[in-house]
Design a protein around this motif. Structure first.
Motif, PDB file in Angstrom:
ATOM      1  N   ASP A   1       0.868  -1.178   0.000  1.00  0.00           N
ATOM      2  CA  ASP A   1       0.000   0.000   0.000  1.00  0.00           C
ATOM      3  C   ASP A   1       0.903   1.226   0.000  1.00  0.00           C
ATOM      4  O   ASP A   1       1.508   1.567   1.005  1.00  0.00           O
ATOM      5  CB  ASP A   1      -0.893  -0.023   1.240  1.00  0.00           C
ATOM      6  CG  ASP A   1      -1.823   1.164   1.338  1.00  0.00           C
ATOM      7  OD1 ASP A   1      -1.680   2.115   0.535  1.00  0.00           O
ATOM      8  OD2 ASP A   1      -2.693   1.152   2.219  1.00  0.00           O
TER       9      ASP A   1
ATOM     10  N   THR B   1       1.024   4.276   2.682  1.00  0.00           N
ATOM     11  CA  THR B   1       1.335   4.036   4.081  1.00  0.00           C
ATOM     12  C   THR B   1       2.598   4.779   4.515  1.00  0.00           C
ATOM     13  O   THR B   1       3.631   4.682   3.866  1.00  0.00           O
ATOM     14  CB  THR B   1       1.525   2.519   4.315  1.00  0.00           C
ATOM     15  OG1 THR B   1       0.366   1.838   3.844  1.00  0.00           O
ATOM     16  CG2 THR B   1       1.732   2.214   5.779  1.00  0.00           C
TER      17      THR B   1
ATOM     18  N   ILE C   1       5.588   4.969   7.134  1.00  0.00           N
ATOM     19  CA  ILE C   1       6.265   3.999   7.983  1.00  0.00           C
ATOM     20  C   ILE C   1       7.205   4.724   8.938  1.00  0.00           C
ATOM     21  O   ILE C   1       8.016   5.547   8.514  1.00  0.00           O
ATOM     22  CB  ILE C   1       7.078   2.996   7.129  1.00  0.00           C
ATOM     23  CG1 ILE C   1       6.188   2.343   6.069  1.00  0.00           C
ATOM     24  CG2 ILE C   1       7.747   1.953   8.008  1.00  0.00           C
ATOM     25  CD1 ILE C   1       5.007   1.585   6.597  1.00  0.00           C
TER      26      ILE C   1
ATOM     27  N   GLN D   1      -6.951  -6.296   5.094  1.00  0.00           N
ATOM     28  CA  GLN D   1      -6.813  -5.028   5.808  1.00  0.00           C
ATOM     29  C   GLN D   1      -5.370  -4.796   6.257  1.00  0.00           C
ATOM     30  O   GLN D   1      -4.872  -3.677   6.185  1.00  0.00           O
ATOM     31  CB  GLN D   1      -7.738  -5.018   7.025  1.00  0.00           C
ATOM     32  CG  GLN D   1      -7.615  -3.763   7.856  1.00  0.00           C
ATOM     33  CD  GLN D   1      -8.442  -3.832   9.131  1.00  0.00           C
ATOM     34  OE1 GLN D   1      -8.992  -4.863   9.498  1.00  0.00           O
ATOM     35  NE2 GLN D   1      -8.524  -2.708   9.819  1.00  0.00           N
ATOM     36  N   GLN D   2      -4.685  -5.831   6.719  1.00  0.00           N
ATOM     37  CA  GLN D   2      -3.398  -5.659   7.381  1.00  0.00           C
ATOM     38  C   GLN D   2      -2.161  -5.902   6.507  1.00  0.00           C
ATOM     39  O   GLN D   2      -1.134  -5.243   6.683  1.00  0.00           O
ATOM     40  CB  GLN D   2      -3.316  -6.598   8.601  1.00  0.00           C
ATOM     41  CG  GLN D   2      -4.364  -6.303   9.656  1.00  0.00           C
ATOM     42  CD  GLN D   2      -4.286  -7.298  10.792  1.00  0.00           C
ATOM     43  OE1 GLN D   2      -3.365  -7.235  11.596  1.00  0.00           O
ATOM     44  NE2 GLN D   2      -5.219  -8.240  10.837  1.00  0.00           N
TER      45      GLN D   2
ATOM     46  N   GLN E   1      -0.372  -2.989   4.211  1.00  0.00           N
ATOM     47  CA  GLN E   1       0.412  -2.044   5.017  1.00  0.00           C
ATOM     48  C   GLN E   1       1.723  -2.691   5.481  1.00  0.00           C
ATOM     49  O   GLN E   1       2.777  -2.046   5.488  1.00  0.00           O
ATOM     50  CB  GLN E   1      -0.411  -1.577   6.217  1.00  0.00           C
ATOM     51  CG  GLN E   1       0.294  -0.530   7.052  1.00  0.00           C
ATOM     52  CD  GLN E   1      -0.547  -0.065   8.232  1.00  0.00           C
ATOM     53  OE1 GLN E   1      -1.588  -0.629   8.531  1.00  0.00           O
ATOM     54  NE2 GLN E   1      -0.081   0.962   8.900  1.00  0.00           N
TER      55      GLN E   1
ATOM     56  N   ALA F   1       4.115  -2.739   2.618  1.00  0.00           N
ATOM     57  CA  ALA F   1       4.691  -1.403   2.427  1.00  0.00           C
ATOM     58  C   ALA F   1       5.802  -1.150   3.434  1.00  0.00           C
ATOM     59  O   ALA F   1       6.831  -0.539   3.105  1.00  0.00           O
ATOM     60  CB  ALA F   1       3.602  -0.336   2.547  1.00  0.00           C
TER      61      ALA F   1
ATOM     62  N   ASP G   1      -0.374  -2.258  14.297  1.00  0.00           N
ATOM     63  CA  ASP G   1      -0.220  -2.911  13.000  1.00  0.00           C
ATOM     64  C   ASP G   1       0.898  -3.961  13.067  1.00  0.00           C
ATOM     65  O   ASP G   1       1.688  -3.979  14.005  1.00  0.00           O
ATOM     66  CB  ASP G   1       0.065  -1.863  11.917  1.00  0.00           C
ATOM     67  CG  ASP G   1       1.366  -1.145  12.175  1.00  0.00           C
ATOM     68  OD1 ASP G   1       2.400  -1.600  11.664  1.00  0.00           O
ATOM     69  OD2 ASP G   1       1.350  -0.129  12.909  1.00  0.00           O
TER      70      ASP G   1
END
Length: 123
Positions: free
Chosen positions: A11, A14, A16, A44-45, A48, A51, A111
């Motif tokens: 993604d 995102t 970081i 969903q997870q 990210q 990324a 996350d």
């Protein structure tokens, strides 16, 4: 042939944390990722997390992906028994000698990347 999960497509939107990226990018760490493109938690997870691995400079050859299917209500996939994977997403981190040093299972208070970075720092 490499097996991949579409949920492991990074993604790009995102942001970081640099400390998280530094922890994940530590030389010698490898990642095994179990997930299902049909699984809401995974979709969903995992983008990210992918990324975060990109931001950390983790090469694709240090990330092994294991697609999990749902067959007759049961999750099935390669390596699930061997690595005691019951819930997805599951991410296991190994050090250079092949020893498990951190594990994320299904959900946590943060996350995946942040959780694993914290586990690696505490290890």
């Amino acid at each position: 042939m490499s097996t991949t999960l579409s949920t492991m497509d990074a993604d790009a939107a995102t942001d970081i944390d640099p400390d998280v990226a530094a922890a994940l990018g530590d030389e010698g760490l490898t990642y095994k990722v179990w997930g299902g493109d049909w699984c809401p938690d995974c979709t969903q997870q995992l983008p990210q997390f992918a990324a975060a691995l990109d931001a950390a400079g983790v090469a694709a050859d240090r990330i092994e992906q294991f697609p999990v299917e749902k067959v007759d209500g049961e999750k099935q996939g390669p390596g699930m028994d061997e690595y005691d994977v019951e819930y997805i997403p599951t991410v296991i981190v190994f050090d250079g000698s092949g020893t498990e040093v951190a594990r994320f299972v299904e959900s946590a208070d943060s996350d995946i990347a942040t959780y694993l970075a914290r586990e690696l720092a505490d290890g």
